[in-house]
Design an enzyme around this catalytic site. Structure first.
Site, mmCIF file in Angstrom:
data_model
loop_
_atom_site.group_PDB
_atom_site.id
_atom_site.type_symbol
_atom_site.label_atom_id
_atom_site.label_comp_id
_atom_site.label_asym_id
_atom_site.label_seq_id
_atom_site.Cartn_x
_atom_site.Cartn_y
_atom_site.Cartn_z
ATOM 1 N N GLU A 421 28.365 34.995 40.997
ATOM 2 C CA GLU A 421 28.745 33.813 41.494
ATOM 3 C C GLU A 421 27.776 33.340 42.421
ATOM 4 O OE1 GLU A 421 32.371 34.369 43.538
ATOM 5 O OE2 GLU A 421 33.511 34.819 41.462
ATOM 6 N N GLU A 525 34.970 39.223 35.864
ATOM 7 C CA GLU A 525 35.883 39.394 36.702
ATOM 8 C C GLU A 525 37.114 38.396 36.583
ATOM 9 O OE1 GLU A 525 35.913 38.768 41.621
ATOM 10 O OE2 GLU A 525 33.996 39.306 40.708
#
Length: 557
Positions: A421, A525
């Site tokens: 991220e 995820e």
């Protein structure tokens, strides 16, 4: 007289055998009997004559943060564990016996959180800002044989917040001394792959880096022996090379294994390679590498295959801490976590979001987990005020390469992730390449896409990170965990990732395979501990105000 001569001959033969059986490489546990002092900014802890008689005595690994009290006012914030950081000093006195004379002596740290500086007898050895990376120093020039030596370590975790989860503080992973002859296998000096695997035979390729720190050229023989799980020799080979003084060189050798037992999730079978270094016929070093013979691939349409068998990856994102035990490495606690997850049906681990302890990978090798080994949570764009973005330009290449060299022999590792991220997914205008062009590693020899010049700096950075991985390991795909799913994401535009990784955005899973039909896709995820699959409610959506007798509210999703 003849009897005495026979006795003496037998005595000398026994003595020679006894001396020869002495280990050529000593690995000494360096965890015991340290002294510790916290948050005394006036201390100059590297000074040899400093009086540390009143310091706390402890053994490593050690996490000082978990020993403290939780507080909502902690600078780390609740996201960082609501525990204090601080500045700590560690000191240890030790003596090396005379058998260490004329040998190479190294100290190895598996992980120190964070901003570590290490001294030996008042001499600064170096600094490593990254709290998750393993490193070592050559202390040979500074130690005194047969006399007392002082090692001092400064750990500065005072700038908070620097993490989005609980990091721990201190020398929280293991430390050891390694003592070798001057001709030796380098740290993480073997690279073992299995490029050809069938049920009838397997090719095991071994690349070994040997260093000569003698002041003369040496003729060296490198012998490789492969043993099965019962300790039985399967096959062996050797090669010769000439090593100039002060030089390192690589030896490439192959072994053929008949009827190999393949490493798998159900049967994590480990062979062992013993690398022996001979100089003028005398054994100088012995180095061990565990090997799992397996093959795997990702098919765009059919998914993941291990040893030709389709496998559904049921994975978890696993942070490095051990819950209430803190961040200090505890092998049994790690093993228990894996046992529980195994019982749940988990077969994959993602090391979110940094390099794990070596012990975790060793457990995964032995227990049958596949691992996505992740390097960074932050590149150049910060997520918290004092995080790794401060150090990325100067240290990311060294840190990434050290991770690759350390972890690339683990059969459990089936994929590299270069980031989680990262802020570079959005926009190109605020990020520059910085010191990449002046980095220590010569990247100009790496393959660069023909259209790189047309890319923005974030896409270029993505490609360069992937190129570094490919330079040190071509046997595994590279991905990044992305929560920016638009095709304008510079990480996607780099066209460097072998696999597209998504965090959440479940509704776009089908669409991404249409947009990138030739690139495998993996969910990196999805579904956190506060959510139920298919039903997503954040704690802020529903909070019950508790009775006055309760200290805190509780969440009711």
């Amino acid at each position: 007289m003849k009897k005495h001569m026979l006795f003496l001959s037998m005595f000398f033969m026994f003595s020679y055998c006894f001396a020869s059986s002495k280990p050529t490489r000593q690995i000494i546990d360096f965890n015991q009997n340290w002294k510790f002092k916290l948050n005394d900014t006036l201390i100059v802890g590297w000074q040899v004559k400093l009086d540390d008689s009143q310091w706390r005595k402890l053994d490593l690994p050690h996490d000082w943060s978990v020993e403290s009290d939780f507080s909502e006012k902690a600078p780390a914030t609740p996201g960082g564990g609501a525990l204090p950081g601080g500045l700590g000093w560690y000191r240890k006195t030790f003596t090396l016996d005379k058998s260490s004379k004329n040998k190479k002596i190294f100290v190895e740290f598996d992980g120190v959180y964070r901003n570590s500086e290490v001294w030996i007898n008042g001499q600064l050895l170096g600094k490593r800002p990254n709290g998750y990376i393993s490193f070592r120093y050559d202390i040979t020039p500074f130690v005194k044989i047969g006399e007392s030596n002082l090692m001092a370590v400064r750990v500065d975790n005072s700038q908070q917040p620097n993490s989005r989860w609980y990091s721990g503080s201190g020398i929280y992973r293991n430390v050891r001394l390694v003592i070798t002859q001057p001709v030796y296998v380098e740290q993480w000096g073997t690279y073992v792959t299995t490029p050809v695997v069938t049920f009838d035979s397997a090719k095991v390729a071994i690349q070994t880096t040997v260093k000569n720190e003698k002041n003369v050229q040496r003729a060296v023989k490198v012998e490789q022996s492969l043993f099965d799980v019962a300790g039985k020799l399967v096959t062996k080979t050797d090669a010769n090379l000439i090593l100039p003084s002060g030089a390192s060189n690589q030896v490439i050798q192959d072994l053929v294994v008949p009827k190999p037992v393949l490493w798998s999730i159900e049967n994590p079978y480990l062979y062992k390679i013993i690398t022996k270094i001979y100089v003028q016929g005398m054994l100088n070093d012995e180095y061990q590498t565990n090997v799992g013979i397996r093959t795997f691939n990702f098919d765009v349409e059919k998914g993941f295959f291990l040893n030709g068998k389709s496998v559904k990856i049921n994975g978890v994102c696993n942070h490095h801490d051990l819950g209430a035990l803190g961040a200090a490495v505890n092998v049994r606690a790690m093993e228990r976590q894996l046992e529980i997850m195994k019982a749940m049906g988990v077969n994959g681990i993602r090391t979110s979001h940094n390099p794990p302890a070596t012990e975790l990978l060793e457990l995964c090798d032995r227990m049958g987990f596949i691992v996505m080994d992740e390097a960074f949570d932050i590149w150049k764009k910060s997520k918290t005020k004092y995080d790794y973005a401060q150090d990325f330009d100067k240290w990311h290449e060294r840190d990434l390469i050290d991770q690759l060299l350390r972890d690339r022999n683990h059969p459990s590792v089936f994929m590299w992730s270069i980031g989680n991220e990262v802020g570079e997914q959005w926009g190109e205008e605020k990020t520059e390449l910085g010191d990449l062009q002046n980095a220590n590693i010569a990247l100009n020899n790496l393959k660069v896409g023909a259209n790189e010049g047309k890319m923005g700096p974030n896409a270029q950075l993505t490609r360069r990170l992937v190129d570094i991985v490919k330079k040190y390991d071509l046997s595994r795909p590279v991905t990044a965990a992305c929560n920016g799913t638009d095709d304008n994401n510079p990480l996607f535009k780099s066209e460097a990732l072998d696999m597209i990784g998504f965090n959440y955005h479940e509704k776009e899973f089908a669409d991404i395979t249409k947009r990138h039909p030739k690139t495998p896709f993996i969910v990196t995820e999805s579904v956190s501990s506060l959510q139920t699959r298919g039903f997503y409610v954040h704690p802020s959506d529903s909070v019950i105000i508790c009775p006055a007798t309760w200290d805190t509210p509780y969440f009711n999703p």
